[in-house]
Design a protein around this motif. Sequence first.
Motif, PDB file in Angstrom:
ATOM      1  N   ALA A 117      10.436   1.363   3.891  1.00  0.00           N
ATOM      2  CA  ALA A 117       9.154   1.874   3.377  1.00  0.00           C
ATOM      3  C   ALA A 117       9.315   3.299   2.839  1.00  0.00           C
ATOM      4  CB  ALA A 117       8.103   1.839   4.483  1.00  0.00           C
ATOM      5  N   ALA A 118      10.132   4.096   3.533  1.00  0.00           N
ATOM      6  CA  ALA A 118      10.373   5.478   3.084  1.00  0.00           C
ATOM      7  C   ALA A 118      11.082   5.473   1.727  1.00  0.00           C
ATOM      8  CB  ALA A 118      11.213   6.209   4.123  1.00  0.00           C
ATOM      9  N   ILE A 119      12.042   4.573   1.571  1.00  0.00           N
ATOM     10  CA  ILE A 119      12.836   4.512   0.329  1.00  0.00           C
ATOM     11  C   ILE A 119      11.980   3.967  -0.834  1.00  0.00           C
ATOM     12  CG2 ILE A 119      14.844   3.348  -0.753  1.00  0.00           C
ATOM     13  CD1 ILE A 119      16.155   3.504   2.119  1.00  0.00           C
ATOM     14  N   ALA A 120      11.085   3.024  -0.500  1.00  0.00           N
ATOM     15  CA  ALA A 120      10.245   2.433  -1.558  1.00  0.00           C
ATOM     16  C   ALA A 120       8.915   3.181  -1.721  1.00  0.00           C
ATOM     17  CB  ALA A 120       9.970   0.966  -1.236  1.00  0.00           C
ATOM     18  N   GLY A 121       8.528   3.994  -0.729  1.00  0.00           N
ATOM     19  CA  GLY A 121       7.268   4.740  -0.798  1.00  0.00           C
ATOM     20  C   GLY A 121       6.042   3.869  -0.579  1.00  0.00           C
ATOM     21  N   ARG A 122       6.220   2.714  -0.016  1.00  0.00           N
ATOM     22  CA  ARG A 122       5.097   1.776   0.212  1.00  0.00           C
ATOM     23  C   ARG A 122       5.446   0.828   1.364  1.00  0.00           C
ATOM     24  NH1 ARG A 122       6.362   2.389  -4.775  1.00  0.00           N
ATOM     25  NH2 ARG A 122       4.541   1.644  -5.886  1.00  0.00           N
ATOM     26  N   THR A 123       4.423   0.123   1.820  1.00  0.00           N
ATOM     27  CA  THR A 123       4.613  -0.844   2.911  1.00  0.00           C
ATOM     28  C   THR A 123       3.664  -2.013   2.689  1.00  0.00           C
ATOM     29  OG1 THR A 123       4.829  -0.978   5.335  1.00  0.00           O
ATOM     30  CG2 THR A 123       2.899   0.156   4.521  1.00  0.00           C
ATOM     31  N   GLU A 137      -4.939   8.030   6.326  1.00  0.00           N
ATOM     32  CA  GLU A 137      -3.698   7.882   5.547  1.00  0.00           C
ATOM     33  C   GLU A 137      -2.901   6.663   6.021  1.00  0.00           C
ATOM     34  OE1 GLU A 137      -2.770  12.502   4.220  1.00  0.00           O
ATOM     35  OE2 GLU A 137      -1.354  11.472   5.530  1.00  0.00           O
ATOM     36  N   HIS A 138      -2.286   5.967   5.067  1.00  0.00           N
ATOM     37  CA  HIS A 138      -1.385   4.860   5.422  1.00  0.00           C
ATOM     38  C   HIS A 138       0.024   5.427   5.562  1.00  0.00           C
ATOM     39  CE1 HIS A 138      -4.207   1.492   4.883  1.00  0.00           C
ATOM     40  NE2 HIS A 138      -4.797   2.324   4.026  1.00  0.00           N
ATOM     41  N   ILE A 139       0.693   5.083   6.653  1.00  0.00           N
ATOM     42  CA  ILE A 139       2.027   5.605   6.926  1.00  0.00           C
ATOM     43  C   ILE A 139       2.892   4.462   7.462  1.00  0.00           C
ATOM     44  CG2 ILE A 139       1.220   7.976   7.378  1.00  0.00           C
ATOM     45  CD1 ILE A 139       1.274   7.340  10.366  1.00  0.00           C
ATOM     46  N   ALA A 140       4.190   4.694   7.577  1.00  0.00           N
ATOM     47  CA  ALA A 140       5.077   3.662   8.166  1.00  0.00           C
ATOM     48  C   ALA A 140       5.922   4.342   9.239  1.00  0.00           C
ATOM     49  CB  ALA A 140       5.965   3.044   7.088  1.00  0.00           C
ATOM     50  N   VAL A 192       0.869  -1.176   0.000  1.00  0.00           N
ATOM     51  CA  VAL A 192       0.000   0.000   0.000  1.00  0.00           C
ATOM     52  C   VAL A 192       0.916   1.240   0.000  1.00  0.00           C
ATOM     53  CG1 VAL A 192      -0.253  -0.015   2.548  1.00  0.00           C
ATOM     54  CG2 VAL A 192      -1.973   1.104   1.144  1.00  0.00           C
ATOM     55  N   PRO A 193       0.604   2.244  -0.824  1.00  0.00           N
ATOM     56  CA  PRO A 193       1.446   3.447  -0.830  1.00  0.00           C
ATOM     57  C   PRO A 193       1.331   4.183   0.506  1.00  0.00           C
ATOM     58  CG  PRO A 193      -0.086   3.434  -2.695  1.00  0.00           C
ATOM     59  CD  PRO A 193      -0.505   2.324  -1.784  1.00  0.00           C
TER      60      PRO A 193
END
Length: 440
Positions: A164-170, A132-135, A39-40
């Motif tokens: 997740a920050a580097i890929a923009g998703r989790t 919002e989805h966050i990590a 998920v972004p």
Amino acid sequence: MRLTKTELEMLKGNEGPAVKKAMEILVALGKIYGAERMVPITSAQVSGVSYKNLGDAGIEFLAEWADAGANVRVPTTLNPAGMDLKNWKELGISEAFAKKQLEIIKAFERMGVEISCTCTPYFAGNCPRRGEHIAWSESSAVSFANSVLGAYTNREGGPSALAAAIAGRTPLYGYHLEENRRATLVVDVEFEPKNQADFGAMGYLVGKEVKGGVPLFRGIKEANLDQLKMLGASMAASGAVALYYVEGMAQNIQTAPTPKNMKITEWHIRKAYDEMNSDGKKFAKQICVAHATDSRGIGHTPESAIRSRAQTEGSVACYDEKIDLVALGCPHCSIDELRQIAKMLGGKKIKSGLWVCTSRKVADGAKEERLIIEKSGGKVVCDTCMVVAPLEEMGCKNIAVNSGKAAFYLPTHCKANVRFGSMEKCIEAAIKGKWNSKDA
Ligand code: F3S
């Protein structure tokens, strides 16, 4: 796990080795937890910043990722480091520690992470919106984001939040899914929590009971953001709570079909205070035993009698003990808390050390309060906190706090004796240089 075309390319290394490594971490996690897809995310918050916790292996890990070209693609903030990045010398941090800490900061900087160094990023510009989805990885911030802000995040580890920050998703699992956000424990609050410490003590008890579940509080008439912050931080420490609800305040409350129940009365809170003071553990047990074995019923044995017996046996600290440091701001202080502290000090000089931990952004917006605190002899400490700074090395042994989370971690992380009480009581201890155990 279903990956999109872009995600497959990222995993193959078409966007470089740093993104490949990030995707490998995320896919591995997704497989372990049975995620169907990614998920972004809109933001990340990375813990594992202090050299005290990371050591040389951590520096190497971060530097290698940065060398490979890692760059975050969503706004990403950082948890507290092991020292105030500007005023570390004044705090008594050694040159050797500072050198290593700055290497860590440099590596994060090279990856585009904002060097915010706070566990309350929501007071300093990283404030996600509902849904919002966050990590995020700082446990108290995770709890605040899920429970107060209505965002969706798991309790990430430092490396997985950074990935997740580097890929923009989790990976989509855990608290990103509605079915895992149902309350598993209903807590009836039958006392009136008055300050941050009361909320911390309540969180300490509920965290131990619910562990990794989701509590729903009933009967709390009012709570401000700082009190909710303390409640969540405490439950995240004594348990592994990432989400809680307060009836009347939370939106979209969902409850499991057969939740468990517990109640919290004034008596439970008293017991929690005693347990959270380092020497109070044995005393709290004595109260329980006395209550349980007293044939005349719960609460008959006068507490004063047990307290005086425990005192004679040496299981409760003597009255008026010397305090080395009063440490407030776990989680990092809001501007309101800085105002309260400045007002309580009211120009009086302190005899113990006083650290008021907060983010640099909040401190910059509270120049007047900072001046008052510093004139009293206290320090407004940015970028770090009492748990991740090397306090043990600095000779601080007896530390007074108003935070349930700090009270939980200081004995193990800093080998400190903890005194736990309200902000007023902590400030009084700073002014006198002593902790009054009489009404702890
Ligand atoms: Fe923050 Fe340190 Fe407490 S990171 S939550 S002030 S232990």
